[in-house]
Design a protein around this motif. Sequence first.
Motif, PDB file in Angstrom:
ATOM      1  N   PRO A   1       0.806  -1.231   0.000  1.00 45.20           N
ATOM      2  CA  PRO A   1       0.000   0.000   0.000  1.00 45.20           C
ATOM      3  C   PRO A   1       0.833   1.273   0.000  1.00 45.20           C
ATOM      4  O   PRO A   1       0.458   2.259  -0.644  1.00 45.20           O
ATOM      5  CB  PRO A   1      -0.821  -0.148   1.286  1.00 45.20           C
ATOM      6  N   ALA A   2       1.959   1.285   0.722  1.00 46.83           N
ATOM      7  CA  ALA A   2       2.798   2.487   0.765  1.00 46.83           C
ATOM      8  C   ALA A   2       3.364   2.802  -0.620  1.00 46.83           C
ATOM      9  O   ALA A   2       3.387   3.958  -1.057  1.00 46.83           O
ATOM     10  CB  ALA A   2       3.920   2.316   1.773  1.00 46.83           C
TER      11      ALA A   2
ATOM     12  N   THR B   1       0.636   6.634  -6.952  1.00 48.58           N
ATOM     13  CA  THR B   1      -0.562   7.384  -7.320  1.00 48.58           C
ATOM     14  C   THR B   1      -0.465   8.855  -6.952  1.00 48.58           C
ATOM     15  O   THR B   1      -1.231   9.670  -7.461  1.00 48.58           O
ATOM     16  CB  THR B   1      -1.806   6.767  -6.652  1.00 48.58           C
ATOM     17  N   THR B   2       0.495   9.202  -6.097  1.00 45.34           N
ATOM     18  CA  THR B   2       0.712  10.610  -5.758  1.00 45.34           C
ATOM     19  C   THR B   2       1.703  11.269  -6.697  1.00 45.34           C
ATOM     20  O   THR B   2       1.460  12.362  -7.228  1.00 45.34           O
ATOM     21  CB  THR B   2       1.216  10.743  -4.302  1.00 45.34           C
TER      22      THR B   2
ATOM     23  N   LEU C   1       0.657   4.178  -2.841  1.00 43.25           N
ATOM     24  CA  LEU C   1       0.363   5.575  -2.527  1.00 43.25           C
ATOM     25  C   LEU C   1       1.402   6.499  -3.151  1.00 43.25           C
ATOM     26  O   LEU C   1       1.060   7.558  -3.699  1.00 43.25           O
ATOM     27  CB  LEU C   1       0.318   5.764  -1.008  1.00 43.25           C
TER      28      LEU C   1
END
Length: 288
Positions: A3-4, A10-11, A7
């Motif tokens: 997940p990190a 996607t950022t 993120l």
Amino acid sequence: MDPAQALIRTTLNPTARIAPGLAGRAAFELFRRPLRRGRVRPAEREVHGRAALERLTVHGKSVVGYRWGSGERPVLLLHGWRSRASRFAPFVPGLRALGLSVVAFDAPGHGDSGGRSTSVLEYRELALRLQDRYGPFEAVIAHSLGVCAAFGALGDGLRAGRLAAVSGVSEVGFFPAAFCAGLGLDAAVERALRDRIEQDLFAGDAGAWDRYDAAGRAGAVGLPILVLHDEGDDVVPLGQAHRLKRAYGEQLDLVVTRGLGHRRIIGEPTVVDQVIGFISAGLGVTAA
């Protein structure tokens, strides 16, 4: 992808399209920090514990150095990313048996040293400081990132009789490309990251990419080289070793292993024996 990492992807990917400078700064902060430190492994403790400790500083960061022996006839060890000097413990007894001293350090942000980040430029500076302290090196043994740093330092005044390069990166440009590929970051982020590296690490000097390309500076590194690389290395592809072989030709011996990967290879007894034998040949003696 965890997940990190998702993120981050996607950022940064959309940010790079509208604000590349911001994306470059964010990617650079992630890129230059190892995030976790390697610990001394049980098999390394006895050798690690026999080292004399030394203190160095680079860019205001406290660096722990290690020395086995008096410092005469030194061999320099350069560890890789998220690693530490103790990973070379299997090499120390054989080098000492040849009458050599061994010197090493934990790079900033690694092992027991201070700081949270490092670069090939800091490796270079620390290597040259150890040379000032102990004189030219009989040999350099390097792993992964340390190989890129070793070639760069050898082209910039580090003196050594031989270089043993294990699982090595041949060009500094490999790092931002591999970092972005590993996180699923697109070409816009990689360009922004390269721009930030160039500004913050290389002081705006675009030529630094070429100076830290070992294959492009073969004429500046005139010593025998042994390269060992595993065919299944999933961190640094075998192509990096072949790139060096093409550049250095008969000056460089390439040994390709199987089943050792990127990290296990550094402690594999047969690899250690090959490196010790290579160094002893330069001394005109036979390794035990």
